[in-house]
Design an enzyme around this catalytic site. Structure first.
Site, short mmCIF file in Angstrom:
data_model
loop_
_atom_site.label_atom_id
_atom_site.label_comp_id
_atom_site.label_asym_id
_atom_site.label_seq_id
_atom_site.Cartn_x
_atom_site.Cartn_y
_atom_site.Cartn_z
N GLY A 242 8.67 -1.56 6.71
CA GLY A 242 7.53 -2.46 6.87
C GLY A 242 6.45 -2.11 5.87
N GLY A 243 5.50 -2.99 5.77
CA GLY A 243 4.37 -2.76 4.89
C GLY A 243 3.31 -1.91 5.58
N ARG B 114 1.90 9.74 20.48
CA ARG B 114 3.21 10.30 20.84
C ARG B 114 3.20 10.84 22.26
NH1 ARG B 114 3.15 14.12 15.85
NH2 ARG B 114 2.60 12.50 14.39
N ALA C 268 6.95 14.79 10.63
CA ALA C 268 5.85 14.20 9.86
C ALA C 268 5.92 14.72 8.43
CB ALA C 268 4.52 14.56 10.50
N SER D 61 3.79 13.75 6.08
CA SER D 61 2.53 13.38 5.45
C SER D 61 1.77 14.52 4.80
CB SER D 61 1.61 12.70 6.47
OG SER D 61 1.28 13.60 7.50
N ARG E 261 0.35 -0.84 7.71
CA ARG E 261 -0.22 -1.34 8.96
C ARG E 261 0.57 -2.50 9.57
NH1 ARG E 261 -2.85 2.91 10.42
NH2 ARG E 261 -5.00 3.09 9.76
N SER E 262 1.88 -2.48 9.35
CA SER E 262 2.74 -3.54 9.90
C SER E 262 3.15 -3.27 11.34
CB SER E 262 4.00 -3.68 9.04
OG SER E 262 4.76 -2.47 9.10
N GLY E 263 3.02 -2.01 11.78
CA GLY E 263 3.47 -1.63 13.11
C GLY E 263 4.81 -0.91 13.10
N HIS F 137 -1.78 9.02 15.10
CA HIS F 137 -0.32 9.12 15.27
C HIS F 137 0.00 10.17 16.32
CE1 HIS F 137 1.91 6.74 12.15
NE2 HIS F 137 0.67 6.54 11.77
#
Length: 190
Positions: free
Chosen positions: A14-15, A60, A38, A40, A17-19, A56
């Site tokens: 997805g792009g 969870r 993660a 990131s 902020r697409s979910g 995020h």
């Protein structure tokens, strides 16, 4: 909802902020123990990034474990841990790989950086294809947007596109999330 014992290797694209991350989490929500990987890392001094990471984490389930690592091959090869794995995300993993290889620089890219990045991507795709673990990975679909203005941006987009294709080929299910809506690109057999 009860855990799906037949949950296949799933790639969720997805792009921004697409979910896509939320959908990936929902796919594993019925499991009391999930290893959330993660990729990131941290960005010193970037408060907006820290807020994203915290959102995020808060979303969870409490029983889920988090591993902050880019050693995805080791996670996928680990047969001692029976918990399903959620990898979020392949685009950030690729960013870390390109950082490690110095592949953002044109000269480095042409003098071995491209080959080094391709080897890492091939190793990850092979680990994904060979894993015995139940696994869901999130990745950005960046090929539908604006053509990046820089050579480094274009090489990232192209490399991520090839990585996404390799992981999708080895996945039993591929989903595309657009504006929070899930489109099935490759349905799970069964």
């Amino acid at each position: 909802m009860a855990p799906d014992p037949a949950l296949p290797r799933t790639l969720v694209l997805g792009g921004a902020r697409s979910g896509k991350s939320t959908k990936a989490e929902q796919l594993l929500a019925a499991y009391p123990d999930v290893l959330y990987v993660a990729t990131s890392g941290t960005r010193d001094g970037d408060t907006e990034w820290a807020q994203r990471v915290e959102l995020h984490r808060e979303r969870r389930p409490a029983g889920w474990r988090t591993a902050e690592t880019c050693d995805l091959e080791a996670v996928l090869a680990d047969t001692a841990d029976p918990a399903p794995v959620l990898i979020d995300c392949l685009a950030l993993w690729l960013t870390a790989v390109m950082d490690e290889c110095g592949a953002w620089e044109d000269a480095v890219w042409t003098e071995g950086g491209e080959a080094a990045v391709q080897r890492r991507c091939a190793a990850l795709a092979a680990a994904w294809a060979g894993t015995a673990r139940r696994v869901v990975a999130v990745s950005n679909e960046v090929g539908m947007g604006v053509v990046p203005a820089t050579a480094a941006g274009r090489r990232f987009r192209d490399t991520l596109g090839r990585l996404n294709m390799a992981v999708a080929d080895a996945s039993e299910r591929v989903l595309l999330v657009v504006a929070g809506q899930v489109l099935t690109v490759k349905p799970a057999a069964g």
